[in-house]
Design a protein around this motif. Sequence first.
Motif, short mmCIF file in Angstrom:
data_model
loop_
_atom_site.label_atom_id
_atom_site.label_comp_id
_atom_site.label_asym_id
_atom_site.label_seq_id
_atom_site.Cartn_x
_atom_site.Cartn_y
_atom_site.Cartn_z
N PHE A 1 19.51 44.64 23.89
CA PHE A 1 18.29 43.87 24.40
C PHE A 1 19.01 42.45 24.62
CE2 PHE A 1 17.27 47.47 21.81
CZ PHE A 1 16.37 48.34 22.70
N VAL A 2 18.82 41.75 25.64
CA VAL A 2 19.29 40.29 25.85
C VAL A 2 18.19 39.46 26.48
CG1 VAL A 2 21.13 39.02 26.49
CG2 VAL A 2 21.77 41.25 26.05
N LEU B 1 23.99 35.41 35.17
CA LEU B 1 25.24 35.78 35.17
C LEU B 1 25.59 36.09 33.66
CD1 LEU B 1 28.00 36.01 36.49
CD2 LEU B 1 28.26 33.67 35.79
N THR B 2 25.01 35.62 32.63
CA THR B 2 25.30 35.92 31.23
C THR B 2 24.89 37.19 30.85
OG1 THR B 2 25.37 33.73 30.26
CG2 THR B 2 24.60 35.48 29.05
N VAL B 3 23.46 37.75 31.34
CA VAL B 3 22.96 39.12 31.05
C VAL B 3 23.72 40.18 31.78
CG1 VAL B 3 20.80 38.08 30.31
CG2 VAL B 3 21.02 38.78 32.39
N GLU B 4 24.08 39.55 33.02
CA GLU B 4 24.90 40.75 33.82
C GLU B 4 26.17 41.06 33.06
OE1 GLU B 4 27.06 40.91 38.29
OE2 GLU B 4 25.61 39.41 37.67
N VAL B 5 27.09 40.10 32.83
CA VAL B 5 28.35 40.19 32.12
C VAL B 5 28.15 41.01 30.98
CG1 VAL B 5 30.14 39.26 31.15
CG2 VAL B 5 29.34 38.13 33.19
N ILE B 6 27.24 40.68 30.05
CA ILE B 6 26.93 41.51 29.00
C ILE B 6 26.58 42.71 29.16
CG2 ILE B 6 25.61 41.65 26.94
CD1 ILE B 6 25.21 38.64 26.74
N GLU B 7 25.56 43.10 30.37
CA GLU B 7 25.21 44.49 30.37
C GLU B 7 26.38 45.29 30.83
OE1 GLU B 7 22.15 46.77 33.24
OE2 GLU B 7 22.39 44.59 33.66
N ALA C 1 30.47 49.55 30.67
CA ALA C 1 31.66 50.08 30.95
C ALA C 1 32.54 50.30 29.84
CB ALA C 1 32.56 48.83 31.84
N GLN C 2 31.95 49.82 28.58
CA GLN C 2 32.67 49.70 27.26
C GLN C 2 33.98 49.08 27.34
OE1 GLN C 2 31.52 51.37 23.87
NE2 GLN C 2 29.80 50.47 25.27
N THR C 3 34.05 47.75 28.06
CA THR C 3 35.15 47.16 28.15
C THR C 3 34.94 45.67 27.51
OG1 THR C 3 35.79 48.54 30.16
CG2 THR C 3 37.05 46.22 29.74
N PHE C 4 35.44 45.42 26.53
CA PHE C 4 35.35 44.14 25.88
C PHE C 4 36.63 43.43 25.78
CE2 PHE C 4 32.62 47.23 24.19
CZ PHE C 4 31.47 46.81 24.43
N GLU C 5 36.73 42.11 26.55
CA GLU C 5 37.94 41.41 26.75
C GLU C 5 38.00 40.54 25.39
OE1 GLU C 5 37.64 38.78 29.84
OE2 GLU C 5 37.44 40.54 31.41
N GLY C 6 39.38 40.27 25.32
CA GLY C 6 39.85 39.55 24.09
C GLY C 6 39.79 40.37 22.76
N PRO C 7 40.83 39.93 21.88
CA PRO C 7 40.97 40.55 20.62
C PRO C 7 39.76 40.81 19.72
CG PRO C 7 41.77 38.16 20.44
CD PRO C 7 41.39 38.58 21.83
N ALA C 8 39.67 41.87 18.88
CA ALA C 8 38.65 41.91 18.08
C ALA C 8 38.43 40.95 16.96
CB ALA C 8 38.53 43.33 17.41
N TYR C 9 37.35 40.65 16.55
CA TYR C 9 36.98 39.48 15.29
C TYR C 9 37.08 40.59 14.21
CZ TYR C 9 35.07 36.26 18.65
OH TYR C 9 34.83 35.28 19.42
N GLU C 10 38.18 40.04 13.11
CA GLU C 10 38.08 40.98 12.08
C GLU C 10 37.32 40.72 11.01
OE1 GLU C 10 42.48 39.90 10.90
OE2 GLU C 10 43.22 41.02 12.71
N ASN C 11 36.59 39.77 11.05
CA ASN C 11 35.76 39.45 10.02
C ASN C 11 34.43 40.12 10.03
OD1 ASN C 11 35.08 37.65 12.05
ND2 ASN C 11 34.47 36.30 10.71
N GLU D 1 32.25 43.58 19.15
CA GLU D 1 32.13 43.94 20.53
C GLU D 1 31.00 43.12 21.21
OE1 GLU D 1 33.78 48.64 20.57
OE2 GLU D 1 31.53 48.35 20.66
N LEU D 2 29.94 42.95 20.35
CA LEU D 2 28.62 42.03 20.95
C LEU D 2 29.12 40.60 21.25
CD1 LEU D 2 25.62 41.87 21.70
CD2 LEU D 2 25.11 41.38 19.45
N ALA D 3 29.75 40.00 20.06
CA ALA D 3 30.57 38.79 20.03
C ALA D 3 31.36 38.73 21.27
CB ALA D 3 30.76 38.38 18.74
N ARG D 4 32.09 39.70 21.51
CA ARG D 4 33.27 39.30 22.61
C ARG D 4 32.50 39.39 23.93
NH1 ARG D 4 36.95 44.45 20.81
NH2 ARG D 4 38.23 43.82 22.83
N SER D 5 31.64 40.28 24.09
CA SER D 5 30.74 40.30 25.37
C SER D 5 30.13 38.79 25.63
CB SER D 5 29.54 41.34 25.22
OG SER D 5 28.52 41.17 24.59
N ILE D 6 29.71 38.34 24.66
CA ILE D 6 28.99 36.83 24.74
C ILE D 6 30.01 35.84 25.22
CG2 ILE D 6 27.73 35.03 23.54
CD1 ILE D 6 26.15 36.86 22.01
#
Length: 433
Positions: A207-208, A225-231, A236-246, A253-258
């Motif tokens: 929910f955004v 554009l923000t809600v479209e990219v996150i959705e 697609a279960q595709t999240f760019e960038g490396p994962a946050y380890e903390n 995944e949520l933070a990466r989508s933002i």
Amino acid sequence: MQLWTAIALVLGVVLVGAAGFLLARPKALPSGGKGEGKGEGVKPGDAPEATAGVRVSSPAPERTSKPVPERASKPAPERTSKPASERSSKPAPERSSKPAPERTSSDKLLPKIAEPNEDEDDSELTVITLSPKMPRLSDLTNDDEREEEEHPDAPAKPIVVDDDAADDEPTRASPFILVSAAGQTDKGQKRKNNEDSYVVVDEHGLFVVADGMGGYAGGEIASALTVEVIEKAFKAQTFEGPAYENVPRRGSELARSIQMANKAVFEKAAGDPMLKGMGTTVVAARFSLNKQRLYLGHVGDSRCYRLREGKLEQITTDHTMAALGFTGPAFAHRLNRAVGTQPSVEIDLIIGRPRPDDAYLLCSDGLSKMVPDEELRQILVATKHPQQAIDQLITRANEKGGHDNITAILVCVKKPAEYIRSLREAPPAEQAN
């Protein structure tokens, strides 16, 4: 004969007196020393008489006028290795012409300190030690050239709002909880355009809400554009960038989508001068039903409230100048953080443990600035179904002036059995949704 004898005696007395006078007269002192009467001192170029009594009793003014360090700067062997005549032949200025750093033997062990006559610009320099995680200048100017393995320079800041939410429990085969949600946006009473956007993605518990700002139609474009990219990232279960380890994987995944949305808005604005400076707030909730967890990504002044056991609590913190301590109606409300205004953005990631009968309200400031928290609480407590509560909240904001666009999503948490029963009791319109 008597006359000549008298003359000879007179001459003898005169000669004896003259000889005595000459023998009694004191000699002139060496090295400029003054004698009695009209005795003259030795000129600087003359060699003084090297008598021990003279050197001790009357030091030369030239030697005593120099500072003690200058007389002691030369090693002892250098002073005693030459005869007195050679040592005294050197003029005094030559012995004091060398600068202090050359006379001091320990200067080689000390760092060089800039003298006042050196380049004054050096005093304005500040040396900064960059952490390996800090962004490079090339990252800020050419963001798309960033290496794939490099972590985004802006972190995701985890915030745990429930004591038992920090532990990432194993995923159960059946859900702990189920959620039902309703959302709506309204232009309000004062604005010509609606710059708010929202999305509800039930299958991912996503929910955004986004509240755009800036530029010619920039606010509408940034929020949409923000809600479209996150959705799209979740579908697609595709999240760019490396994962946050903390943070846990689902929160990462949520933070990466933002961050993906931030990059899309920033690049869109960079490619169109009419959209320069546009940005948006975002508050995005992801419910993990089989873990009984909530991951909430937040940037800006859109809010998330939690209603638990009749108590309403704001669980996000506004990223405004007022939150940093600034006051004044013309400045305090301005954002200090937004999506799309920089190549990357710092994200607050809130981790919670939803309980049955909790309700979570995500909204833009068009609602929170118009309707006080106590009125929000009363409407949420008194209203049974999410869509009815949303309708009443937007109506109330417009009644109070509707100075801004109004967007809200209400997510209600239920046990599985209670969720099924609530669907049966919901109005026809809500069942269709």
